[in-house]
Write an enzyme that holds these catalytic residues in place. Structure first.
Site, PDB file in Angstrom:
ATOM      1  N   ASP A  73      -2.165   8.336   9.761  1.00 51.40           N
ATOM      2  CA  ASP A  73      -2.385   7.038   9.136  1.00 51.40           C
ATOM      3  C   ASP A  73      -1.967   7.108   7.675  1.00 51.40           C
ATOM      4  OD1 ASP A  73      -3.389   4.574   8.334  1.00 51.40           O
ATOM      5  OD2 ASP A  73      -5.497   5.104   8.629  1.00 51.40           O
ATOM      6  N   MET A  79     -13.734  -0.541   4.879  1.00 50.51           N
ATOM      7  CA  MET A  79     -13.919   0.134   3.582  1.00 50.51           C
ATOM      8  C   MET A  79     -15.149  -0.450   2.898  1.00 50.51           C
ATOM      9  SD  MET A  79     -10.009   0.199   2.214  1.00 50.51           S
ATOM     10  CE  MET A  79      -8.620   0.438   3.342  1.00 50.51           C
ATOM     11  N   SER A 139      -2.042  -1.430  11.870  1.00 50.27           N
ATOM     12  CA  SER A 139      -3.209  -1.637  11.020  1.00 50.27           C
ATOM     13  C   SER A 139      -3.296  -3.090  10.568  1.00 50.27           C
ATOM     14  CB  SER A 139      -3.141  -0.723   9.794  1.00 50.27           C
ATOM     15  OG  SER A 139      -4.141  -1.123   8.889  1.00 50.27           O
ATOM     16  N   HIS A 197     -11.543   2.550  11.918  1.00 49.02           N
ATOM     17  CA  HIS A 197     -11.481   3.651  10.954  1.00 49.02           C
ATOM     18  C   HIS A 197     -12.494   3.360   9.844  1.00 49.02           C
ATOM     19  CE1 HIS A 197      -8.683   5.768   7.763  1.00 49.02           C
ATOM     20  NE2 HIS A 197      -9.824   6.397   7.923  1.00 49.02           N
ATOM     21  N   GLY A 241       1.622   5.362   5.452  1.00 47.80           N
ATOM     22  CA  GLY A 241       3.049   5.549   5.176  1.00 47.80           C
ATOM     23  C   GLY A 241       3.899   5.786   6.410  1.00 47.80           C
ATOM     24  N   GLY A 265      -7.597   3.866   1.229  1.00 44.14           N
ATOM     25  CA  GLY A 265      -8.028   2.781   0.341  1.00 44.14           C
ATOM     26  C   GLY A 265      -7.083   1.597   0.351  1.00 44.14           C
TER      27      GLY A 265
HETATM   28  C1  DX5 Z   1      -5.279   3.326   4.307  1.00 41.93           C
HETATM   29  C2  DX5 Z   1      -5.613   2.803   5.666  1.00 41.93           C
HETATM   30  C3  DX5 Z   1      -4.430   2.613   6.503  1.00 41.93           C
HETATM   31  C4  DX5 Z   1      -3.423   1.617   5.988  1.00 41.93           C
HETATM   32  C5  DX5 Z   1      -2.052   2.069   6.378  1.00 41.93           C
HETATM   33  O1  DX5 Z   1      -6.442   3.513   3.604  1.00 41.93           O
HETATM   34  O2  DX5 Z   1      -6.493   3.683   6.323  1.00 41.93           O
HETATM   35  O3  DX5 Z   1      -4.766   2.336   7.853  1.00 41.93           O
HETATM   36  O4  DX5 Z   1      -3.640   0.327   6.470  1.00 41.93           O
HETATM   37  O5  DX5 Z   1      -1.121   1.233   5.799  1.00 41.93           O
HETATM   38  P1  DX5 Z   1       0.421   1.632   5.678  1.00 41.93           P
HETATM   39  O6  DX5 Z   1       0.916   1.824   7.062  1.00 41.93           O
HETATM   40  O7  DX5 Z   1       1.000   0.437   5.012  1.00 41.93           O
HETATM   41  O8  DX5 Z   1       0.500   2.875   4.858  1.00 41.93           O
HETATM   42 ZN    ZN Z   2      -6.760   3.443   8.547  1.00 41.84          ZN
END
Ligand code: DX5
Ligand code: ZN
Length: 235
Positions: A178, A40, A11, A69, A180, A149
């Site tokens: 997606d 977003m 990401s 996304h 963590g 977010g």
């Molecule tokens: C969260 C996003 C993710 C985010 C994941 O809202 O959709 O794609 O970047 O980040 P990590 O891998 O750090 O949880």
């Molecule tokens: Zn994402």
């Protein structure tokens, strides 16, 4: 049941936004399969990130497919712009079109624009069974393992049962997770039946990005091989 090959989709939300071109090249050289782009709108989620011009700029430098996304309230309205910007995967949230008819309108808008891979995403507090009527209409289901977010949140293992449910239904498109994901959590995701793995902070925060991606890929492969062996034994 067979499903697509495992894919690592770093990401770019965790990249240095002032150097997005260099960061794209760096993560591609480190072994990314897709490039996950988090859009977003400050409305569907309480954060604002990037829009169509930045996706188009990324497309110019990217050698890997863009996995876009959309965390936005009006995906249908912006279908044309994100498709034209070069999205290979375009995923909207079920929460903004939470019925078969409403989501089919979004899916049709994406398909009309020639989007190659159409996805639907589900927040952690939504029941996956709601997606049952549209499973035949999408190429990808993105199971959120954090509330969308922000990057860097803690993985929610309780969503793994959704992935198992999707595979038990015979869904053989991409199942993506997606939020963590890291070397600690990718194994259980793959074990449940996930094949597309998004990770932001675990990859961009790594001291050796190539080694981290290689280890994540290997951990996913081990679980995938077990699935494939089971399938082979049944055949
Ligand atoms: C969260 C996003 C993710 C985010 C994941 O809202 O959709 O794609 O970047 O980040 P990590 O891998 O750090 O949880
Ligand atoms: Zn994402």
């Amino acid at each position: 049941m067979d499903w697509p090959a495992n894919l690592i989709s770093p990401s770019l939300l965790s990249a240095d936004f002032a150097r997005l071109g260099d960061e794209t090249r760096r993560v591609e050289d480190a072994g990314a399969d897709w490039l996950h782009v988090d859009v977003m709108d400050g409305h569907f989620v309480p954060n604002l990130t990037i829009g169509p011009p930045v996706v188009a700029a990324l497309k110019k430098v990217a050698r890997r497919p863009l996995d876009v996304h959309l965390m936005i309230s009006e995906p249908k309205r912006y279908a044309k712009e994100y498709a034209a910007a070069g999205a290979h995967v375009l995923t909207f949230h079920w929460e903004v079109a939470p019925s078969a008819s409403a989501s089919r309108e979004v899916i049709a808008a994406f398909r009309d624009q020639g989007v190659p891979v159409v996805g639907v995403s589900l927040n952690p507090d939504r029941r996956v069974e709601e997606l049952e009527p549209i499973l035949g209409d999408v190429d990808l289901v993105l199971v959120m393992s954090v509330f969308p977010g922000f990057g860097g949140q803690k993985f929610m293992p309780e969503v793994l049962s959704k992935v198992r449910w999707l595979r038990a239904q015979g869904f053989c498109g991409h199942v993506e997770m997606d939020g963590g994901l890291s070397e600690k959590t990718i194994g259980v995701c793959a074990e449940a039946g996930t094949n597309a793995f998004v990770a932001g902070s675990a990859i961009f925060g790594a001291s050796d990005m190539s080694a981290t991606i290689a280890r994540m890929r290997e951990l996913a492969r081990i679980e995938r091989d077990k699935h494939d062996a089971k399938r082979g034994a049944r055949a």
